[in-house]
Design an enzyme around this catalytic site. Structure first.
Site, PDB file in Angstrom:
ATOM      1  N   LYS A 162      -0.191   3.678  -2.682  1.00 55.06           N
ATOM      2  CA  LYS A 162      -1.199   4.737  -2.574  1.00 55.06           C
ATOM      3  C   LYS A 162      -0.564   6.116  -2.418  1.00 55.06           C
ATOM      4  O   LYS A 162      -1.242   7.136  -2.633  1.00 55.06           O
ATOM      5  CB  LYS A 162      -2.148   4.439  -1.417  1.00 55.06           C
ATOM      6  CG  LYS A 162      -2.974   3.169  -1.619  1.00 55.06           C
ATOM      7  CD  LYS A 162      -3.983   2.973  -0.507  1.00 55.06           C
ATOM      8  CE  LYS A 162      -4.779   1.689  -0.693  1.00 55.06           C
ATOM      9  NZ  LYS A 162      -4.014   0.483  -0.332  1.00 55.06           N
ATOM     10  N   SER A 190       0.799  -1.238   0.000  1.00 53.20           N
ATOM     11  CA  SER A 190       0.000   0.000   0.000  1.00 53.20           C
ATOM     12  C   SER A 190       0.827   1.281   0.000  1.00 53.20           C
ATOM     13  O   SER A 190       0.252   2.378  -0.032  1.00 53.20           O
ATOM     14  CB  SER A 190      -0.952   0.011   1.196  1.00 53.20           C
ATOM     15  OG  SER A 190      -2.050  -0.833   0.951  1.00 53.20           O
ATOM     16  N   SER A 211      -6.038   3.486   4.150  1.00 55.71           N
ATOM     17  CA  SER A 211      -5.402   2.678   3.106  1.00 55.71           C
ATOM     18  C   SER A 211      -6.433   1.803   2.398  1.00 55.71           C
ATOM     19  O   SER A 211      -6.202   0.624   2.124  1.00 55.71           O
ATOM     20  CB  SER A 211      -4.283   1.806   3.694  1.00 55.71           C
ATOM     21  OG  SER A 211      -3.447   1.319   2.673  1.00 55.71           O
TER      22      SER A 211
END
Length: 439
Positions: free
Chosen positions: A25, A22, A82
């Site tokens: 992101k 993640s 997230s």
């Protein structure tokens, strides 16, 4: 990495290509901030969630196919919780498909100097070829910090309102337990292990630390804290701030093409000077000393710019020059920055009656900030209108009340005039973004 200079203070296996999880992101959000800044979308744009986004695996916000939600809440959910469904929705909204958005992410990464990063999706779930390095993610973290300081506070929120519910920060343990920590992003998949890009500020120093492949949240956080401590010990107290070079806008083909044409214009088109005869609808303002003073301030501010373009109807408009950005440093693991705090310009009180006019088919506008009360929003609108009479000719001043304050808007513009006005204001270091027609 010392964030002020970009100097690497310590590294190990920093260029090994691994699964970022993640941490992906961070780039999804960087592109979203870039799109907002360039008028491609606004924070209040309503997004329709696709079945593809709704069906993403956890972590997720729990969005449903067909649901409508404001773009700002997708950003919050992706940054703080997230959320994979929110990240996918951001990508599909900006580029039509997640695959196209991933290609845009990779192009943006290359423009930032992330030479060993390739993205295949917007969320970071394991996919063949979706790889990055600790060095590249440190570079990205530094760009988020310096390129979009107005949005950086997202990463330090322990919780946030994501529209459908309040969500907790996946990085709250480090934020709560490490002195000066204020971001940035966690990541975990089975293939990647426990990843984290963290930043902390103490006094005049700011350090960025990145870890890939931790065995658990606890061991990863302990290693990051160790690296941050190392950074604060090694970084000099005083270092010349060398901000990274902000890359060129890399939006959709149509938008990018339009922007390039606008940037190619050497002089701003201006209306012909009006005669002394009053033959048009007047702007209704109370001509008290406060408004006269605002006019004087606007003219003084305008005259202080480094270049002056041709005069327009009884006003002086300034052409701004952007300072040449410092060369992008080579950077990775650890950062020190003290961002200057903006000082509010004192201005006298004033009484304003907004000019009455019709839009005439002009459905675009610009936003120049959110303020704690209506008076401050109206004051900024008036001073901006006086300083940019020619560019904002025909626009109406509008103050929109929101939960978090009062938005100062100019409405009743064409897309082209709104784009031009925003660019001129941004060049003068006035925050501005375009407002599209309501759906």
């Amino acid at each position: 990495m010392d964030a002020r200079s970009g100097e690497v203070l310590h590294s190990r296996n920093a260029d090994t290509r691994l699964h970022p999880a993640s941490l992906t992101k961070m780039m999804t959000l960087y592109v979203a901030f870039q799109a907002i800044e360039n008028g491609e979308i606004t924070l209040d744009t309503t997004v329709k969630i696709s079945a593809n986004a709704a069906n993403e695996q956890p972590s997720k916000l729990g969005l449903r196919a067909g649901q409508r939600i404001k773009f700002r809440y997708l950003i919050r959910a992706a940054a703080v919780k997230s959320a994979n469904d929110a990240a996918t929705a951001i990508g599909e909204t900006l580029e039509g498909s997640e695959a196209a958005f991933a290609r845009r992410m990779t192009r943006t990464a290359k423009s930032l100097g992330m030479s060993k990063t390739t993205f295949k999706n917007a969320h970071g779930l394991t996919e063949s070829g979706h790889l990055s390095t600790a060095r590249d993610m440190s570079i990205l973290g530094r760009h988020l910090l310096y390129d979009y300081p107005d949005y950086y506070n997202l990463f330090s929120r322990i919780t946030t309102d994501a529209g459908v519910k309040t969500v907790p920060n996946t990085n709250r343990r480090l934020l709560s337990n490490y002195k000066g920590a204020d971001g940035i992003k966690t990541g975990y998949t089975r293939a990647a292990g426990f990843n984290l890009v963290a930043s902390a500020e103490r006094g005049q120093e700011r350090i960025i630390a990145t870890v890939f492949g931790g065995r658990s949240t606890a061991t990863r956080n302990a290693r990051v804290a160790e690296l941050l401590d190392m950074g604060f010990k090694r970084a000099p107290t005083r270092v010349a701030l060398r901000k990274p070079k902000k890359p060129a806008y890399g939006g959709s083909r149509a938008t990018a093409k339009t922007i390039r044409v606008v940037r190619a214009v050497k002089t701003s088109p201006r209306p012909k000077a009006r005669s002394n005869k009053v033959n048009s609808a007047p702007i209704l303002v109370s001509l008290k000393d406060d408004v006269r003073q605002a006019l004087v301030e606007a003219q003084v501010n305008t005259a202080s710019n480094t270049q002056v373009t041709q005069a327009a109807a009884a006003s002086t408009a300034a052409v701004v020059t952007s300072p040449k950005p410092a060369a992008r440093p080579q950077a990775i693991l650890l950062a020190s920055l003290t961002q200057p705090k903006p000082q509010a310009a004192a201005a006298p009180e004033q009484e304003v009656v907004t000019r009455l006019s019709t839009s005439g088919g002009r459905h675009w506008g610009i936003n120049i900030g959110r303020y704690p009360n209506r008076y401050k929003a109206e004051r900024v609108l008036l001073k901006t209108a006086l300083a940019e009479m020619s560019t904002l000719n025909g626009a109406r001043r509008s103050v929109a009340e929101r939960k978090a304050g009062y938005d100062a808007n100019f409405v009743g513009l064409t897309r082209e005039s709104a784009d031009l006005a925003c660019r001129r204001l941004q060049a003068r270091n006035v925050q501005c973004f375009m407002i599209g027609p309501s759906s």
